[in-house]
Write a protein that holds these residues in place. Sequence first.
Motif, PDB file in Angstrom:
ATOM      1  N   VAL A   1      31.112  30.874  44.854  1.00 24.84           N
ATOM      2  CA  VAL A   1      31.390  30.520  43.403  1.00 24.84           C
ATOM      3  C   VAL A   1      31.949  28.869  43.647  1.00 24.84           C
ATOM      4  CG1 VAL A   1      32.463  30.340  41.209  1.00 24.84           C
ATOM      5  CG2 VAL A   1      31.975  32.845  42.449  1.00 24.84           C
ATOM      6  N   SER A   2      31.059  27.750  43.431  1.00 30.56           N
ATOM      7  CA  SER A   2      31.539  26.514  43.322  1.00 30.56           C
ATOM      8  C   SER A   2      32.340  26.037  44.545  1.00 30.56           C
ATOM      9  CB  SER A   2      32.541  26.226  42.336  1.00 30.56           C
ATOM     10  OG  SER A   2      31.539  26.379  40.970  1.00 30.56           O
ATOM     11  N   GLY A   3      31.516  26.355  45.755  1.00 31.22           N
ATOM     12  CA  GLY A   3      32.193  25.840  47.163  1.00 31.22           C
ATOM     13  C   GLY A   3      33.421  27.141  47.411  1.00 31.22           C
ATOM     14  N   THR A   4      33.754  27.969  46.713  1.00 30.05           N
ATOM     15  CA  THR A   4      34.703  28.885  47.253  1.00 30.05           C
ATOM     16  C   THR A   4      33.968  30.304  47.485  1.00 30.05           C
ATOM     17  OG1 THR A   4      36.347  27.858  45.823  1.00 30.05           O
ATOM     18  CG2 THR A   4      36.892  30.143  46.467  1.00 30.05           C
ATOM     19  N   VAL A   5      34.556  30.934  48.499  1.00 30.89           N
ATOM     20  CA  VAL A   5      33.917  32.223  48.979  1.00 30.89           C
ATOM     21  C   VAL A   5      34.923  33.280  48.442  1.00 30.89           C
ATOM     22  CG1 VAL A   5      33.828  33.887  50.858  1.00 30.89           C
ATOM     23  CG2 VAL A   5      32.990  31.472  51.053  1.00 30.89           C
ATOM     24  N   TYR A   6      34.270  34.193  47.621  1.00 32.39           N
ATOM     25  CA  TYR A   6      35.019  35.364  47.051  1.00 32.39           C
ATOM     26  C   TYR A   6      34.891  36.735  48.095  1.00 32.39           C
ATOM     27  CZ  TYR A   6      36.287  33.074  42.455  1.00 32.39           C
ATOM     28  OH  TYR A   6      36.739  32.137  41.788  1.00 32.39           O
ATOM     29  N   LEU A   7      35.777  37.124  48.678  1.00 33.06           N
ATOM     30  CA  LEU A   7      35.635  38.284  49.640  1.00 33.06           C
ATOM     31  C   LEU A   7      36.646  39.409  49.180  1.00 33.06           C
ATOM     32  CD1 LEU A   7      34.287  38.905  52.204  1.00 33.06           C
ATOM     33  CD2 LEU A   7      36.214  37.862  53.381  1.00 33.06           C
ATOM     34  N   LEU A   8      36.125  40.411  48.774  1.00 33.79           N
ATOM     35  CA  LEU A   8      36.816  41.683  48.287  1.00 33.79           C
ATOM     36  C   LEU A   8      36.816  42.451  49.426  1.00 33.79           C
ATOM     37  CD1 LEU A   8      37.879  42.841  45.542  1.00 33.79           C
ATOM     38  CD2 LEU A   8      35.617  44.089  45.066  1.00 33.79           C
ATOM     39  N   ASP A   9      38.418  42.775  49.663  1.00 32.53           N
ATOM     40  CA  ASP A   9      38.516  44.041  50.779  1.00 32.53           C
ATOM     41  C   ASP A   9      38.491  45.161  49.969  1.00 32.53           C
ATOM     42  OD1 ASP A   9      41.192  44.681  49.712  1.00 32.53           O
ATOM     43  OD2 ASP A   9      42.106  43.181  50.859  1.00 32.53           O
ATOM     44  N   GLY A  10      38.688  46.180  50.971  1.00 36.00           N
ATOM     45  CA  GLY A  10      38.416  47.651  50.821  1.00 36.00           C
ATOM     46  C   GLY A  10      39.877  48.193  49.718  1.00 36.00           C
ATOM     47  N   LYS A  11      40.862  47.479  49.603  1.00 33.22           N
ATOM     48  CA  LYS A  11      42.046  47.855  49.026  1.00 33.22           C
ATOM     49  C   LYS A  11      41.802  47.178  47.382  1.00 33.22           C
ATOM     50  CE  LYS A  11      45.261  48.084  52.739  1.00 33.22           C
ATOM     51  NZ  LYS A  11      46.734  47.557  53.403  1.00 33.22           N
ATOM     52  N   GLY A  12      40.846  46.517  47.195  1.00 32.60           N
ATOM     53  CA  GLY A  12      40.607  45.720  45.946  1.00 32.60           C
ATOM     54  C   GLY A  12      41.206  44.504  45.664  1.00 32.60           C
ATOM     55  N   VAL A  13      41.555  44.040  46.903  1.00 35.22           N
ATOM     56  CA  VAL A  13      42.158  42.547  46.803  1.00 35.22           C
ATOM     57  C   VAL A  13      41.056  41.547  46.987  1.00 35.22           C
ATOM     58  CG1 VAL A  13      43.858  40.998  47.970  1.00 35.22           C
ATOM     59  CG2 VAL A  13      44.456  43.275  47.525  1.00 35.22           C
TER      60      VAL A  13
END
Length: 600
Positions: free
Chosen positions: A528-540
Amino acid sequence: MTESIDNPQDPRVARARYQAALATAIVAGLGCAVVAAALVWSTSHLLESGEHLSVSEEIAGLRTEYLHATDADARAAIAEQIRRRDLVLRRDYFGWLHFTRVGGFLMAVAVVVCLVAARLAVTMRRRLPHPPRAEDRGPPDVTAPVARWTVVGIAAALVGVGVFVYAMTGEGFRAEPPEESEGTGVAVGPPPTYEEIVKHWPRFRGPDGNGHCRYDNVPRTWDGKAGTNVAWKVEVPLPAPNSPIVWGDRVFLTGASRQAREVYCFDAATGEILWAGPVGTPAGSMTEPPEILEDTGYAASTAATDGRFVAAVFANADVGCFSLDGKEVWSRNLGRFKNMYGYASSLLIHGDTLIVQADQGAPDQGQSSLMALDLRTGRTAWETRRPVGSSWATPVIARTETRLELVTCSLPLVMGHNPDDGTEYWRVDLLAGDIAPSPVWHGNLAFAVNTGARLAAIPLGGSGTLTDDDFAWTGEDGLPDIVSPMTDGTIVLLSTTDGFLSAYAVADGKLLWQHELETAVFASPSLVSGTVYLLDGKGVMHLVTTDGGFKEVGQSPLGEGTRASPAFADGHIYLRGSKHLYCIGKTRPKPASGNEEGNP
């Protein structure tokens, strides 16, 4: 009275039957004990060998050594150790899982035989005549041992047949041979243009399958548990790890249990469930659902929509297609599906067809195919047989300067097809193991990867059988086993399930950096606009910038665990947790009634 084995009143016959029933019960009981002991041992081994699905201490230690190693040769040797050990753990785990399933079936058969035989023995014992006096006994009785071994042989044969049937099918019995849908057909307009599609999130990882969000106004901070920056949160009726998709003012998910398979349509503004569409039992559907891993569930595949239809597929290979107002257009079964998880690749829509990657079995078994189903009727528009084995990866359609290419990852081939008719453009032998990460593309390069193999930058536009010499470059470190890669045209980002990140340069394949996130990751990254959104298994959600190296710039907790990848829309993010669907962003008014068909 003349003694005869056909005479039910003959004391020797009654005794022989009693002894045969008793012997069968004893043998079956001993079998139960043996199988139970084997299952206890197998289960303990299964739990131990399953460590690779979360965090293997051995592999974690090797990765620590890798990160601290300064010599290139030493790093390469450690990386090879990691790949080999991970592959051994995975093969060991799934081998013992199959052993446990077969053992459970065998145990059930033995218990039934033991109980039935014991019941017969008890009943027969009550009816046995008193033993005859010595002077009344006739010649030696040979019927008893014959009867005993006959019954025991029959019981053993039944058990053997049962195990054979289970081993051959691995998924219970089926109702009828699969048939093509007799879909009612609906009158709808033409398919949306590409310019219209990219405004939405219509399939797994967005319009191009690359995880790219085209909106720059999506939220960066939230707290699902506290309700901060959460527009709404709603419980999903049936569980599944699949990801949400979005078209205009509607969000779609699927859920399933052993008994039910459903498609859900949520109001994007309020979270209200507008409709829940149950998928029936089409011809060929299993009478018993396949045995699946709990983490995978019965609806691992993400649905697909084009603003006219929404289609979903489930672990038992049932496919259902609905109109956007919830009416079932058609359903059909894809036939017996053999792999460890049931059907798990996600769907995509191209024009008026639904693309289905139906890969299964081993490469030399000839069971895999690539299919296109007519969205209006469910009938097969085209089908291409493929010399590949099982895959859980989802295909993407790359848009090159000269043509569209449908890129697929399977065991062991990465292949390019014409999405209009399934014609094969090219193939290359690259992958190994259980294929789960989906391919991605940028410009004229496709990127394919899997643990136990390599990461390869494959030029698009080729033909025939490609070789290593055709690759732009390859990489061998930090290879993922589930999480799909992400590229922004500058780097290719990889993540293992235990959060080990690796970044390669798109230009030359140089390994730029690696980072240990120290948390499990199952969702694929988004940009998203040069930022990586990485969702971990705990929901963070971890917000990461990659220009110049790894830098985490924010974290936002959902409040519950998740395996699903996010879906993005104008100003909002949709996240599926273990129990709820969340809309992240500001609360927005419900659209006017003139927008009921889901168009923006």
